[in-house]
Design a protein around this motif. Structure first.
Motif, PDB file in Angstrom:
ATOM      1  N   LYS A 148       0.833  -1.205   0.000  1.00 24.88           N
ATOM      2  CA  LYS A 148       0.000   0.000   0.000  1.00 24.88           C
ATOM      3  C   LYS A 148       0.866   1.253   0.000  1.00 24.88           C
ATOM      4  N   LYS A 152       1.033   3.964  -2.905  1.00 27.44           N
ATOM      5  CA  LYS A 152       0.627   5.339  -2.593  1.00 27.44           C
ATOM      6  C   LYS A 152       1.717   6.327  -3.009  1.00 27.44           C
ATOM      7  N   ILE A 204      -7.496   6.274  -2.838  1.00 23.48           N
ATOM      8  CA  ILE A 204      -6.814   5.327  -1.953  1.00 23.48           C
ATOM      9  C   ILE A 204      -7.698   5.007  -0.750  1.00 23.48           C
ATOM     10  N   ASP A 208      -9.076   1.500   0.604  1.00 19.51           N
ATOM     11  CA  ASP A 208      -8.588   1.019   1.899  1.00 19.51           C
ATOM     12  C   ASP A 208      -9.722   0.762   2.895  1.00 19.51           C
TER      13      ASP A 208
END
Length: 377
Positions: A148, A152, A204, A208
């Motif tokens: 992640k 990102k 994102i 998530d």
């Protein structure tokens, strides 16, 4: 037990399991949601208080760069100047930090809510274990977090480069502006780009948050055996509950049998039903009340106790069934059975008076007592 049996955790967590996890501080949380809330609020807060903050800083520079000679050599002038400078910046900064603080609190509590867990603050020995710490560092959760973070960084860096490339001409044009206009333009450019970069966190977050909810539910999933064990611990084992019900029924029957000697009459169906009735003649407006009733063995026991205590036993199958099915224990009989029960009680009272030598022998009770159709069973 479930793990030793090799069962898979395929069942959704129960309410009790979710409640216990929440008490331990195990709730779904999204770091990305909290980060996005703080950064977006900071960008928007700067846009909201930017004018007042810029004006306050301009006044600060003007005040501190235009100091007369006397103030420079006055030891007592420094503290008032510092106080004035801080007071000038306090309200714009206070508004900015208030916006960020509220956004941080709301952003971190949107998923999972506000939760205070004393158990989560207790020290745990397994957290101090190097082996378990090593497993956590290289476990699936750490791998997911690493992927992640890489994704990102790559996504935000790509977007930043694209924004800078798109604003390249505007950045070069700032060099042709005068100093105040160039500063204002650069600040506006930075704020707009910062806001766009912060908004880039929203996709994102959209990925998530569902993942954290799914992962939290996955970690709390249960096996069929765990659900059965929880049900037994919560509701009690079936055999224990059955024994408790039997004991409660036996206690209720004993209390009921203790009321049979106080009855005025026991109306029976010779083979199956028995109901014991009591009528308080001294209570105005009172109706006959059922103090005991039962089927089969309990009915036989009621008749035995009635004969032992010389309570009259009257055979009336239709009335016995009607009272049994229509009236609960310790309740008055319904209005529709008043006439039939009144005839039985009148016969019993006359019979008791005749046995005491008071009055004539009563006429035998009629077999077809007036029972409404809706009470016939």
């Amino acid at each position: 037990m479930a793990e030793s049996d090799g069962q898979e955790k395929t069942e959704q967590p129960t309410e009790q399991r979710l409640r216990q996890a929440r008490e331990k501080g195990q709730i779904p949380r999204s770091k990305e949601l909290g980060t996005a809330a703080v950064l977006l609020s900071a960008a928007l807060g700067l846009m909201m208080v930017g004018d007042s903050l810029g004006l306050a800083m301009a006044r600060l520079f003007e005040r501190n760069f235009q100091v007369d000679r006397a103030a420079l050599f006055d030891p007592e002038a420094m503290m008032p100047a510092l106080r004035d400078s801080l007071m000038g910046l306090m309200w714009p900064l206070f508004g900015f930090f208030a916006i960020v603080l509220v956004a941080a609190l709301v952003g971190n509590s949107l998923l999972g809510g506000v939760n205070f867990s004393s158990q989560a603050m207790l020290p745990k020995l397994d957290r101090m274990s190097p082996m378990k710490g090593f497993k956590r560092m290289f476990g699936m959760q750490s791998l997911v977090e690493l992927l992640k973070s890489i994704a990102k960084v790559v996504f935000i860096a790509t977007l930043a480069i694209w924004l800078l490339w798109g604003q390249f001409d505007n950045i070069l044009r700032l060099s042709d502006e005068t100093l105040p206009a160039a500063m204002v333009g650069s600040v506006e450019l930075l704020l707009n780009m910062g806001l766009l970069l912060c908004m880039a966190l929203l996709p994102i977050v959209a990925i998530d948050v569902p993942f954290q909810i799914w992962n939290h539910t996955r970690q709390l999933k249960m096996t069929l055996q765990e659900i059965k064990d929880e049900y037994k611990n919560t509701e009690g084992k079936p055999e224990v509950k059955g024994r408790i019900r039997r004991l409660q029924q036996e206690m209720a029957n004993r209390r009921m049998m203790g009321e049979v000697p106080t009855a005025d009459v026991v109306v029976v169906n010779p083979t199956h039903y028995s109901v014991a009735l009591r009528y308080d003649k001294d209570k105005p407006g009172a109706a006959p009340m059922v103090v005991a009733k039962g089927l089969d063995e309990i009915a036989l026991k009621i008749r035995e106790i009635a004969r032992e205590y010389e309570v009259p036993v009257i055979s009336s199958p239709a009335l016995a069934r009607a009272v049994y099915h229509s009236t609960k224990l310790d309740r008055e009989i319904p209005d529709g059975l008043f006439v039939a029960v009144a005839q039985v009680l009148a016969y019993v009272f006359q019979l008791n008076a005749w046995r005491k030598g008071q009055g004539n022998r009563p006429v035998p009770l009629k077999e077809d007592l007036p029972i409404p159709d809706e009470y016939k069973a």
